[in-house]
Design a protein around this motif. Structure first.
Motif, PDB file in Angstrom:
ATOM      1  N   ASN A 136       0.806  -1.220   0.000  1.00 62.00           N
ATOM      2  CA  ASN A 136       0.000   0.000   0.000  1.00 62.00           C
ATOM      3  C   ASN A 136       0.836   1.266   0.000  1.00 62.00           C
ATOM      4  OD1 ASN A 136      -2.592  -1.193  -0.051  1.00 62.00           O
ATOM      5  ND2 ASN A 136      -2.467  -1.634   2.140  1.00 62.00           N
ATOM      6  N   VAL A 137       2.063   1.202   0.533  1.00 61.54           N
ATOM      7  CA  VAL A 137       2.941   2.368   0.489  1.00 61.54           C
ATOM      8  C   VAL A 137       3.292   2.684  -0.959  1.00 61.54           C
ATOM      9  CG1 VAL A 137       5.208   3.260   1.120  1.00 61.54           C
ATOM     10  CG2 VAL A 137       3.863   2.001   2.811  1.00 61.54           C
ATOM     11  N   GLU A 138       3.697   1.676  -1.711  1.00 60.70           N
ATOM     12  CA  GLU A 138       4.008   1.878  -3.124  1.00 60.70           C
ATOM     13  C   GLU A 138       2.768   2.316  -3.904  1.00 60.70           C
ATOM     14  OE1 GLU A 138       5.743  -1.514  -4.899  1.00 60.70           O
ATOM     15  OE2 GLU A 138       7.545  -1.514  -3.659  1.00 60.70           O
ATOM     16  N   ARG A 139       1.652   1.665  -3.617  1.00 62.10           N
ATOM     17  CA  ARG A 139       0.436   1.941  -4.388  1.00 62.10           C
ATOM     18  C   ARG A 139      -0.053   3.370  -4.138  1.00 62.10           C
ATOM     19  NH1 ARG A 139      -1.936  -2.222  -2.949  1.00 62.10           N
ATOM     20  NH2 ARG A 139      -1.244  -3.485  -4.704  1.00 62.10           N
ATOM     21  N   SER A 140      -0.028   3.825  -2.879  1.00 64.91           N
ATOM     22  CA  SER A 140      -0.476   5.189  -2.597  1.00 64.91           C
ATOM     23  C   SER A 140       0.454   6.219  -3.227  1.00 64.91           C
ATOM     24  CB  SER A 140      -0.584   5.420  -1.083  1.00 64.91           C
ATOM     25  OG  SER A 140       0.676   5.290  -0.446  1.00 64.91           O
ATOM     26  N   HIS A 141       1.748   5.906  -3.261  1.00 62.71           N
ATOM     27  CA  HIS A 141       2.726   6.777  -3.912  1.00 62.71           C
ATOM     28  C   HIS A 141       2.424   6.888  -5.407  1.00 62.71           C
ATOM     29  CE1 HIS A 141       6.842   8.383  -4.709  1.00 62.71           C
ATOM     30  NE2 HIS A 141       6.703   7.715  -5.839  1.00 62.71           N
ATOM     31  N   PHE A 142       2.163   5.783  -6.048  1.00 61.32           N
ATOM     32  CA  PHE A 142       1.899   5.754  -7.490  1.00 61.32           C
ATOM     33  C   PHE A 142       0.586   6.458  -7.834  1.00 61.32           C
ATOM     34  CE2 PHE A 142      -0.187   3.351 -11.019  1.00 61.32           C
ATOM     35  CZ  PHE A 142       0.649   3.748 -12.058  1.00 61.32           C
ATOM     36  N   LEU A 143      -0.489   6.112  -7.130  1.00 65.41           N
ATOM     37  CA  LEU A 143      -1.801   6.675  -7.442  1.00 65.41           C
ATOM     38  C   LEU A 143      -1.848   8.173  -7.121  1.00 65.41           C
ATOM     39  CD1 LEU A 143      -4.076   3.809  -6.038  1.00 65.41           C
ATOM     40  CD2 LEU A 143      -3.454   4.225  -8.426  1.00 65.41           C
ATOM     41  N   GLY A 144      -1.388   8.530  -5.923  1.00 64.78           N
ATOM     42  CA  GLY A 144      -1.391   9.943  -5.561  1.00 64.78           C
ATOM     43  C   GLY A 144      -0.479  10.769  -6.442  1.00 64.78           C
ATOM     44  N   GLY A 145       0.640  10.177  -6.862  1.00 60.31           N
ATOM     45  CA  GLY A 145       1.582  10.901  -7.707  1.00 60.31           C
ATOM     46  C   GLY A 145       1.012  11.254  -9.067  1.00 60.31           C
ATOM     47  N   ILE A 146       0.195  10.382  -9.640  1.00 59.67           N
ATOM     48  CA  ILE A 146      -0.408  10.652 -10.948  1.00 59.67           C
ATOM     49  C   ILE A 146      -1.356  11.845 -10.849  1.00 59.67           C
ATOM     50  CG2 ILE A 146      -1.982   9.749 -12.703  1.00 59.67           C
ATOM     51  CD1 ILE A 146      -0.790   6.985 -12.211  1.00 59.67           C
ATOM     52  N   VAL A 147      -2.181  11.862  -9.816  1.00 62.00           N
ATOM     53  CA  VAL A 147      -3.125  12.975  -9.662  1.00 62.00           C
ATOM     54  C   VAL A 147      -2.366  14.260  -9.386  1.00 62.00           C
ATOM     55  CG1 VAL A 147      -5.161  13.778  -8.438  1.00 62.00           C
ATOM     56  CG2 VAL A 147      -4.853  11.355  -8.846  1.00 62.00           C
ATOM     57  N   ARG A 148      -1.295  14.173  -8.619  1.00 66.56           N
ATOM     58  CA  ARG A 148      -0.497  15.360  -8.340  1.00 66.56           C
ATOM     59  C   ARG A 148       0.141  15.903  -9.610  1.00 66.56           C
ATOM     60  NH1 ARG A 148       5.362  16.089  -5.991  1.00 66.56           N
ATOM     61  NH2 ARG A 148       5.317  18.291  -5.462  1.00 66.56           N
ATOM     62  N   LEU A 149       0.570  15.016 -10.499  1.00 69.73           N
ATOM     63  CA  LEU A 149       1.166  15.443 -11.765  1.00 69.73           C
ATOM     64  C   LEU A 149       0.184  16.299 -12.559  1.00 69.73           C
ATOM     65  CD1 LEU A 149       3.504  15.188 -13.865  1.00 69.73           C
ATOM     66  CD2 LEU A 149       2.320  13.151 -14.723  1.00 69.73           C
ATOM     67  N   ALA A 150      -1.040  15.808 -12.706  1.00 69.94           N
ATOM     68  CA  ALA A 150      -2.058  16.574 -13.432  1.00 69.94           C
ATOM     69  C   ALA A 150      -2.379  17.878 -12.711  1.00 69.94           C
ATOM     70  CB  ALA A 150      -3.320  15.736 -13.610  1.00 69.94           C
ATOM     71  N   ALA A 151      -2.426  17.824 -11.378  1.00 73.28           N
ATOM     72  CA  ALA A 151      -2.761  19.017 -10.605  1.00 73.28           C
ATOM     73  C   ALA A 151      -1.692  20.087 -10.745  1.00 73.28           C
ATOM     74  CB  ALA A 151      -2.956  18.651  -9.139  1.00 73.28           C
ATOM     75  N   HIS A 152      -0.434  19.692 -10.718  1.00 81.42           N
ATOM     76  CA  HIS A 152       0.641  20.667 -10.881  1.00 81.42           C
ATOM     77  C   HIS A 152       0.657  21.238 -12.288  1.00 81.42           C
ATOM     78  CE1 HIS A 152       3.504  20.294  -7.253  1.00 81.42           C
ATOM     79  NE2 HIS A 152       2.278  19.989  -6.888  1.00 81.42           N
ATOM     80  N   ASP A 153       0.095  20.512 -13.235  1.00 75.60           N
ATOM     81  CA  ASP A 153      -0.027  21.046 -14.583  1.00 75.60           C
ATOM     82  C   ASP A 153      -1.126  22.100 -14.656  1.00 75.60           C
ATOM     83  OD1 ASP A 153       0.469  21.345 -17.294  1.00 75.60           O
ATOM     84  OD2 ASP A 153      -0.818  19.670 -17.883  1.00 75.60           O
ATOM     85  N   PHE A 154      -2.282  21.848 -14.036  1.00 79.13           N
ATOM     86  CA  PHE A 154      -3.372  22.820 -14.174  1.00 79.13           C
ATOM     87  C   PHE A 154      -3.349  23.922 -13.126  1.00 79.13           C
ATOM     88  CE2 PHE A 154      -6.088  19.603 -11.727  1.00 79.13           C
ATOM     89  CZ  PHE A 154      -6.332  20.402 -10.617  1.00 79.13           C
ATOM     90  N   MET A 155      -2.628  23.730 -11.996  1.00 76.47           N
ATOM     91  CA  MET A 155      -2.644  24.749 -10.946  1.00 76.47           C
ATOM     92  C   MET A 155      -1.772  25.956 -11.257  1.00 76.47           C
ATOM     93  SD  MET A 155      -3.035  23.025  -7.181  1.00 76.47           S
ATOM     94  CE  MET A 155      -1.458  22.182  -7.218  1.00 76.47           C
TER      95      MET A 155
END
Length: 600
Positions: A136-155
């Motif tokens: 779950n540590v790896e999975r939360s890093h991967f899933l949260g990181g993808i959303v953060r990538l898009a967010a840093h693009d639109f923010m």
């Protein structure tokens, strides 16, 4: 030229969080952690790619993107789960491994065309990769990181700047604010998300792909795949190859004013939109290696892989105290090492519900005690049992936090993610389409000889220093058009004539205000029948509204008038959730039983 993509977190975690979707990397030098957990897990090549998406995609042929492409991103990520490779010692250069099964071929594009099949295939590929991660540590890093990538693009969008930026596939990779994102998207293509794109979806813009991949994550991680954003997705974003100083527009994580500056002033969103987007902190984790903020926003590592309303519940239910006081990474915790994943909140999280600027240092709840009988506010170096944080004076953020949490009047929380999901969907659509008004398209029914023609793009583009290798395709100057105003409300001020509508539609049938009264339907229709419902001056709680001015409480949250909670300033009883506005001008936490008594 090798571009660094640094980050792993999300939303408003300034520089902070490793996989927090909207975080801005704060301090720490911006260097990703040199450990096997973070490096090896995202350098792993995709293995055992499912053949079904391949067959579906091959049936499509040249010049078309189909729904199966999106399903493939779900499936490809799932097949990794059967045999995860053993991490090897980390070399100075990430290893490039050949997949054990040849990757499935993705469709090519002849002209501009995108169908639901492509979107669904991305979901399948993300699911396969997520299921292939070992814990779950790896999975939360991967899933949260993808959303953060898009967010840093639109923010980085700024409606007040001619160079508006926004969701354009461009990140200021060398800035510490994006520290850690190179474990999610990397130059050499060995990060799973990048690898999937290069092998299957490079006909799409990066900007469209990042939004679609994030929506795949949100659906995948929401309970029963409940939050499906496909119906609001539009394609046609064009990648920019230069975005200097974009990271300077991202929200910090220390000041309460950061939320207003970024989400309201620049992005043109509402306070409710901002609170909804920050709820994405429920997914992912913070890393001291990236930002200095270490831990998760929820209670367990498993919960950090789920996209739901738990973030709001945690803010309300815990006794939060300051952590790392006097440092640049000061935040909040409610205690416990939690097996290497301590719980934490950022200042920008706490500001949504508490007035921490006036009462710092303080404890969010002084009424909670541990198993040893000690007050939970007296933790570590803190002795704050007598200093409770005051509630924020921002009635809209407070009302949204309470609404999204599902807090019950008698205590505890309900299991309804609906109010949060509805508000998030609306805010996400606004944020990911900002600057692209008139240039985005719905899915094509099919792709082939007749592809939809995109609207003309501006002929000029900003001159910027490139930060990533150029990609073919036009550049744009995003539109600076402000969001269109919402619908005009029936009652625009208490002094206007109060008039009922002649008729209204309820479940396909024509009704009038007499029917509303006879059937006790004022709650959904008082804005149309204010005279009959006795709400001429303002609308009562839970009535349909379009802005805070409609409501007696001054707070319109997710389309409903919200009430004011305990200790919030009030002028009348009908503003308060308890129906009691005390003599000192604040709402009581007790409900009125009759004129003589009140009860908790």
């Amino acid at each position: 030229m090798k571009h660094k993509i640094q980050a792993v977190a999300w939303l408003i975690l300034s520089s902070s969080v490793a996989a927090c979707p909207f975080a801005n990397s704060f301090g720490g030098g911006g260097q990703p952690p040199n450990d096997a957990v973070h490096r090896q897990r995202l350098r792993r090549r995709l293995n055992n790619i499912d053949d079904q998406p391949k067959q579906r995609l091959l049936q499509v042929g040249e010049g078309c993107v189909t729904e199966d492409t999106y399903d493939a991103i779900f499936s490809d990520i799932l097949s990794c789960g059967t045999a995860s490779p053993t991490p090897a010692p980390l070399p100075t250069t990430p290893p490039i491994q050949a997949p054990t099964v040849p990757p499935t071929a993705g469709p090519t594009r002849d002209g501009d065309c995108l169908t639901e099949d492509t979107y669904d295939a991305i979901f399948s590929d993300i699911e396969v990769t997520s299921n292939g991660l070992t814990n779950n540590v790896e999975r939360s890093h991967f899933l949260g990181g993808i959303v953060r990538l898009a967010a840093h693009d639109f923010m980085d969008f700024d409606r007040n700047d001619p160079n508006a930026m926004g969701a354009d596939g461009c990140i200021d990779w060398d800035h510490a604010a994006n520290s850690g994102l190179d474990t999610i998207w990397c130059d050499d293509g060995t990060c799973p998300l990048t690898e999937i794109y290069n092998e299957k979806y490079s006909f799409m813009s990066r900007a469209d792909y990042w939004v679609a991949a994030s929506e795949a994550v949100i659906k995948l991680s929401s309970p029963n795949n409940e939050l499906d954003l496909k119906s609001t997705f539009k394609w046609g974003r064009v990648d920019a190859e230069q975005c200097p100083e974009a990271a300077l527009r991202l929200p910090g994580d220390t000041e309460c004013g950061e939320v207003e500056n970024v989400f309201l002033t620049r992005l043109g969103l509402s306070w409710t939109d901002a609170v909804a987007l920050l709820g994405a902190h429920t997914l992912g984790r913070g890393s001291s290696d990236f930002s200095g903020h270490d831990g998760i926003w929820v209670d367990t590592n498993q919960e950090a892989t789920v996209f739901d309303k738990r973030y709001y519940e945690e803010v309300l239910r815990r006794a939060w105290v300051p952590r790392n006081q006097g440092t640049s990474v000061q935040d909040w915790t409610w205690g416990g090492g939690n097996n290497g994943s301590p719980r934490f909140m950022l200042n920008t999280d706490m500001c949504l519900l508490f007035d921490i600027e006036s009462t710092f240092p303080c404890c969010s709840r002084t009424d909670l005690f541990g198993n040893d009988g000690n007050n939970q506010c007296n933790r570590g170096n803190n002795n704050l049992a007598g200093i409770e944080c005051g509630r924020t004076s921002n009635v809209e953020t407070e009302a949204a936090m309470v609404l999204f949490s599902g807090e019950r009047d008698g205590g505890g929380f309900n299991n309804d993610n609906g109010p949060f999901f509805d508000a998030f969907s609306e805010a996400w659509q606004k944020a990911t389409t900002n600057g692209w008004e008139g240039n985005l398209h719905d899915f094509a029914l099919s792709c082939g000889t007749a592809s939809p023609t995109p609207a003309p793009l501006p002929t000029t583009s900003p001159i910027q220093a490139p930060t990533v290798p150029p990609t073919a395709g036009p550049t744009r100057v995003p539109s600076t058009q402000a969001p269109s105003p919402g619908p005009t409300r029936v009652i625009t001020s208490p002094t206007e004539t109060c008039v009922d509508v002649d008729s209204l539609i309820d479940k396909g049938r024509t009704r009038d205000c007499a029917w509303v009264i006879a059937n006790q339907r004022c709650q959904p229709y008082s804005h149309l029948c204010p005279l009959s419902c006795g709400e001429c001056e303002c609308l009562l709680q839970k009535s349909v509204c379009t802005s805070g001015e409609d409501c007696c409480s001054g707070s319109c949250v997710a389309g409903q008038c919200a009430c004011l909670s305990k200790n919030v300033q009030c002028t009348s009883n009908d503003q308060c959730c308890s129906d009691v506005c005390r003599d000192d001008g604040t709402c009581s936490g007790k409900q009125r039983m009759n004129d003589a008594e009140t009860v908790e």
